[in-house]
Motif scaffolding. Structure first.
Motif, PDB file in Angstrom:
ATOM      1  N   LEU A 179       0.808  -1.096   0.256  1.00 45.93           N
ATOM      2  CA  LEU A 179      -0.241  -0.009  -0.258  1.00 45.93           C
ATOM      3  C   LEU A 179       0.973   1.612  -0.099  1.00 45.93           C
ATOM      4  N   ALA A 180       1.737   0.983   0.708  1.00 41.12           N
ATOM      5  CA  ALA A 180       2.606   1.666   1.109  1.00 41.12           C
ATOM      6  C   ALA A 180       3.314   2.472  -0.393  1.00 41.12           C
ATOM      7  N   ALA A 181       3.518   1.839  -1.433  1.00 38.34           N
ATOM      8  CA  ALA A 181       4.026   2.248  -2.353  1.00 38.34           C
ATOM      9  C   ALA A 181       3.011   2.494  -3.616  1.00 38.34           C
ATOM     10  N   LEU A 182       1.934   2.964  -3.486  1.00 43.25           N
ATOM     11  CA  LEU A 182       0.706   2.755  -3.913  1.00 43.25           C
ATOM     12  C   LEU A 182       1.057   5.043  -4.240  1.00 43.25           C
ATOM     13  N   PRO A 183       0.217   5.559  -5.302  1.00 39.35           N
ATOM     14  CA  PRO A 183      -0.333   6.882  -5.576  1.00 39.35           C
ATOM     15  C   PRO A 183      -1.087   6.807  -4.549  1.00 39.35           C
ATOM     16  N   LYS A 184      -1.234   8.217  -4.009  1.00 37.89           N
ATOM     17  CA  LYS A 184      -2.094   8.095  -3.141  1.00 37.89           C
ATOM     18  C   LYS A 184      -3.079   9.299  -3.313  1.00 37.89           C
ATOM     19  N   PHE A 185      -5.037   8.965  -3.122  1.00 42.30           N
ATOM     20  CA  PHE A 185      -5.271  10.298  -3.534  1.00 42.30           C
ATOM     21  C   PHE A 185      -6.590  10.123  -2.240  1.00 42.30           C
ATOM     22  N   VAL A 186      -6.228  11.653  -1.015  1.00 40.05           N
ATOM     23  CA  VAL A 186      -6.817  11.579  -0.344  1.00 40.05           C
ATOM     24  C   VAL A 186      -8.492  11.986  -1.188  1.00 40.05           C
ATOM     25  N   LEU A 187      -8.976  11.321  -0.264  1.00 38.62           N
ATOM     26  CA  LEU A 187     -10.807  12.081  -0.399  1.00 38.62           C
ATOM     27  C   LEU A 187     -11.162  12.154   0.803  1.00 38.62           C
ATOM     28  N   GLY A 188     -11.647  13.697   0.915  1.00 35.95           N
ATOM     29  CA  GLY A 188     -12.666  14.438   1.651  1.00 35.95           C
ATOM     30  C   GLY A 188     -14.108  13.679   1.860  1.00 35.95           C
ATOM     31  N   GLY A 189     -14.802  14.596   1.677  1.00 38.23           N
ATOM     32  CA  GLY A 189     -16.253  15.306   1.307  1.00 38.23           C
ATOM     33  C   GLY A 189     -16.102  15.056  -0.111  1.00 38.23           C
ATOM     34  N   GLY A 190     -15.838  14.680  -0.591  1.00 40.74           N
ATOM     35  CA  GLY A 190     -15.705  14.149  -2.501  1.00 40.74           C
ATOM     36  C   GLY A 190     -16.732  15.623  -2.770  1.00 40.74           C
ATOM     37  N   SER A 191     -16.557  17.000  -2.418  1.00 40.09           N
ATOM     38  CA  SER A 191     -17.780  18.083  -3.092  1.00 40.09           C
ATOM     39  C   SER A 191     -17.020  19.221  -3.930  1.00 40.09           C
ATOM     40  N   ASN A 192     -15.403  18.485  -4.295  1.00 38.92           N
ATOM     41  CA  ASN A 192     -15.040  19.394  -5.083  1.00 38.92           C
ATOM     42  C   ASN A 192     -13.987  18.650  -6.153  1.00 38.92           C
ATOM     43  N   ILE A 193     -14.366  17.510  -6.701  1.00 40.93           N
ATOM     44  CA  ILE A 193     -13.812  16.784  -7.436  1.00 40.93           C
ATOM     45  C   ILE A 193     -14.553  16.297  -8.830  1.00 40.93           C
ATOM     46  N   VAL A 194     -14.023  15.872  -9.670  1.00 37.16           N
ATOM     47  CA  VAL A 194     -14.991  15.522 -10.852  1.00 37.16           C
ATOM     48  C   VAL A 194     -13.911  14.166 -10.954  1.00 37.16           C
ATOM     49  N   LEU A 195     -15.091  12.997 -11.355  1.00 35.08           N
ATOM     50  CA  LEU A 195     -14.349  11.634 -11.407  1.00 35.08           C
ATOM     51  C   LEU A 195     -14.241  11.369 -12.961  1.00 35.08           C
ATOM     52  N   THR A 196     -13.436  10.651 -13.545  1.00 32.84           N
ATOM     53  CA  THR A 196     -13.573  10.827 -15.127  1.00 32.84           C
ATOM     54  C   THR A 196     -13.541   9.161 -15.426  1.00 32.84           C
ATOM     55  N   GLY A 197     -13.601   9.021 -14.567  1.00 30.51           N
ATOM     56  CA  GLY A 197     -13.016   7.585 -14.640  1.00 30.51           C
ATOM     57  C   GLY A 197     -13.324   6.772 -13.022  1.00 30.51           C
ATOM     58  N   ASP A 198     -12.267   5.821 -13.027  1.00 34.74           N
ATOM     59  CA  ASP A 198     -12.665   4.332 -11.673  1.00 34.74           C
ATOM     60  C   ASP A 198     -10.530   5.093 -11.220  1.00 34.74           C
ATOM     61  N   VAL A 199     -10.936   5.585 -10.362  1.00 36.86           N
ATOM     62  CA  VAL A 199      -9.734   6.057  -9.570  1.00 36.86           C
ATOM     63  C   VAL A 199      -8.527   4.618  -9.189  1.00 36.86           C
ATOM     64  N   LYS A 200      -7.292   4.788  -9.494  1.00 40.33           N
ATOM     65  CA  LYS A 200      -5.945   3.466  -9.901  1.00 40.33           C
ATOM     66  C   LYS A 200      -5.484   4.136  -8.768  1.00 40.33           C
ATOM     67  N   PRO A 201      -4.931   5.491  -7.877  1.00 36.63           N
ATOM     68  CA  PRO A 201      -4.805   5.432  -6.973  1.00 36.63           C
ATOM     69  C   PRO A 201      -5.394   5.073  -5.634  1.00 36.63           C
ATOM     70  N   LEU A 202      -5.218   4.417  -4.976  1.00 35.15           N
ATOM     71  CA  LEU A 202      -5.098   3.937  -3.646  1.00 35.15           C
ATOM     72  C   LEU A 202      -6.262   5.177  -2.821  1.00 35.15           C
ATOM     73  N   VAL A 203      -7.254   5.484  -2.438  1.00 39.19           N
ATOM     74  CA  VAL A 203      -8.122   5.912  -2.566  1.00 39.19           C
ATOM     75  C   VAL A 203      -8.009   6.512  -0.390  1.00 39.19           C
ATOM     76  N   LEU A 204      -7.622   7.423  -0.103  1.00 33.25           N
ATOM     77  CA  LEU A 204      -7.290   7.203   2.145  1.00 33.25           C
ATOM     78  C   LEU A 204      -8.946   8.685   1.618  1.00 33.25           C
ATOM     79  N   LYS A 205      -9.737   7.335   2.547  1.00 32.54           N
ATOM     80  CA  LYS A 205     -10.840   8.399   2.765  1.00 32.54           C
ATOM     81  C   LYS A 205     -10.948   8.968   3.825  1.00 32.54           C
ATOM     82  N   VAL A 206     -10.858   9.816   4.613  1.00 32.99           N
ATOM     83  CA  VAL A 206     -10.939  10.388   5.717  1.00 32.99           C
ATOM     84  C   VAL A 206     -12.429  10.549   6.292  1.00 32.99           C
ATOM     85  N   GLU A 207     -11.855  10.010   7.374  1.00 34.36           N
ATOM     86  CA  GLU A 207     -13.601   9.699   8.143  1.00 34.36           C
ATOM     87  C   GLU A 207     -12.782   9.693  10.159  1.00 34.36           C
ATOM     88  N   ILE A 208     -11.943  11.395  10.073  1.00 34.52           N
ATOM     89  CA  ILE A 208     -11.206  10.965  11.489  1.00 34.52           C
ATOM     90  C   ILE A 208     -12.110  12.143  12.252  1.00 34.52           C
TER      91      ILE A 208
END
Ligand code: EPU
Length: 356
Positions: free
Chosen positions: A42-71
């Motif tokens: 997991l550490a070696a993968l590129p990462k994408f930090v996902l918060g509330g997802g209110s400021n993103i446009v997804l143009t396909g499946d997300v290949k980087p590791l998604v870190l969904k922040v729920e702190i």
């Protein structure tokens, strides 16, 4: 640590675009993130930090590791002579946090009520509305370096806040020269944010929409709760509720131009909505520019321009049955808008959301 595969992201982006995360891990604590970084795969993968997802446009499946922040977490951390310092976990919902601060008797965030998204995402684009920006109430934040696992603290200057901008939007080897050395895009995950709310509260009332409410309700000295209620009503009247109509708020930034450029634009259309800024430059209303090019209510496929605010692009499809707009349709519409505004006013609008 639970590593989830092929996770539908539709519930996690406010545009309700259908896409999947190849791999997703929920981050509810610093420990969860340290586990990710300790796992060699997991550490070696590129990462994408996902918060509330209110400021993103997804143009396909997300290949980087998604870190969904729920702190989670919100508390009064300390009182200084002039401020209440409040701290919130990055996974807290922004609007619920704003409402909570008011219930606890700490005013100051009311003008930013109903902004979609999470507390952790709020410094990334320095959210703002009705005369108050996050940077006006910001104290500091803690983030974790995604390479080393080291936790560090940034103050406002170190966040390099600008209009809908911060160090978290710039890559370390790209972006504008001012941010090159500091860029933290995809390099850090915000864990907690601290806010400094002045003990001597002053209302921020300058906006025409608020002044209309004051007149209509016959209130000349509103308290923070009253302003909160007005802001909610104003936003509900002109912005689509993402729970009902998929959208990412304002799709473009309001451009800033020199006085000379503004004179050129006024020559093209004297009605252009513009505001003189303190530094002598001029801010233009992107919504007006788009509207005057005839885009309000128009669509490309299932992606459309909102009828009540041309700065907001919406998903006209029924997201839950999978028939919504694609990220490609949203971007095609956005590019067509940019082209027509450019042809008419000689200005290239800059999108606000991040495209993935
Ligand atoms: N206008 C039009 N037609 C439109 C839309 C707007 O003529 O279709 C005109 C309005 O009449 C007004 C002017 O443009 O004279 C500005 O519109 P508005 O007051 O709605 O604000 P905005 O500049 O479009 C910005 C923020 C919003 C924030 C409001 C209030 C940006 C990119 N957007 O919108 O933030 O809520 O001011 O402070 O700065 C967001 O970033 O997602 C967001 C919603």
């Amino acid at each position: 640590m639970l590593v989830e595969k092929n996770v539908p992201l539709q519930p996690y982006n406010s545009f309700h675009i259908v896409a999947k995360a190849q791999t997703l891990v929920r981050i509810a604590s610093e420990q969860d993130l340290l586990c990710v970084l300790a796992d060699p795969e997991l550490a070696a993968l590129p990462k994408f930090v996902l918060g509330g997802g209110s400021n993103i446009v997804l143009t396909g499946d997300v290949k980087p590791l998604v870190l969904k922040v729920e702190i989670p977490g919100k508390r009064l951390l300390q009182e200084t002579e002039r401020h209440f310092i409040l701290e919130a976990g990055a996974g807290e919902n922004w609007h619920e946090f704003v409402a909570w601060t008011l219930e606890q008797g700490y005013p100051g965030l009311e003008n930013m009520a109903l902004i979609p998204g999470t507390v952790g995402a709020s410094p990334v684009q320095n959210v703002g509305a009705y005369g108050v920006e996050l940077q006006d109430r910001f104290d500091s934040l803690d983030a974790m370096d995604l390479e080393t696992g080291v936790i560090f603290t940034l103050n406002a200057a170190q966040c390099a806040f600008g209009y809908r901008d911060s160090v978290f939007k710039h890559a370390s080897n790209g972006g504008s020269p001012a941010h090159q050395a500091l860029g933290l895009k995809d390099r850090a995950l915000i864990l907690r944010v601290r806010f400094a709310l002045p003990k001597v509260w002053k209302p921020v009332l300058g906006y025409a929409d608020i002044e209309k409410k004051m007149v209509a309700d016959g209130v000349s000295k509103p308290d923070a709760r009253q302003i909160f209620d007005w802001i909610c009503a104003i936003r509900r009247a002109k912005l689509p509720d993402p729970a009902v109509i998929g959208n990412a708020g304002s799709f473009f930034k309001n451009p800033t131009v020199s006085r000379e450029q503004c004179a050129d634009i006024i020559a093209r259309d004297p009605k252009v909505v513009h505001y003189l800024l303190a530094d002598g430059s001029v801010k233009l209303a992107a919504g007006w520019l788009i509207d005057s090019c005839g885009w309000r209510g128009k669509s490309v496929g299932q992606a459309g321009v909102y009828e009540k605010q041309a700065l907001v692009l919406v998903n006209r499809g029924k997201g839950s049955n999978g028939l919504g707009a694609t990220g490609g349709e949203v971007m095609t519409l956005a590019k067509a808008i940019q082209t027509s505004v450019y042809e008419r006013f000689g200005l290239m609008l800059e999108p606000e959301p991040v495209t993935i």
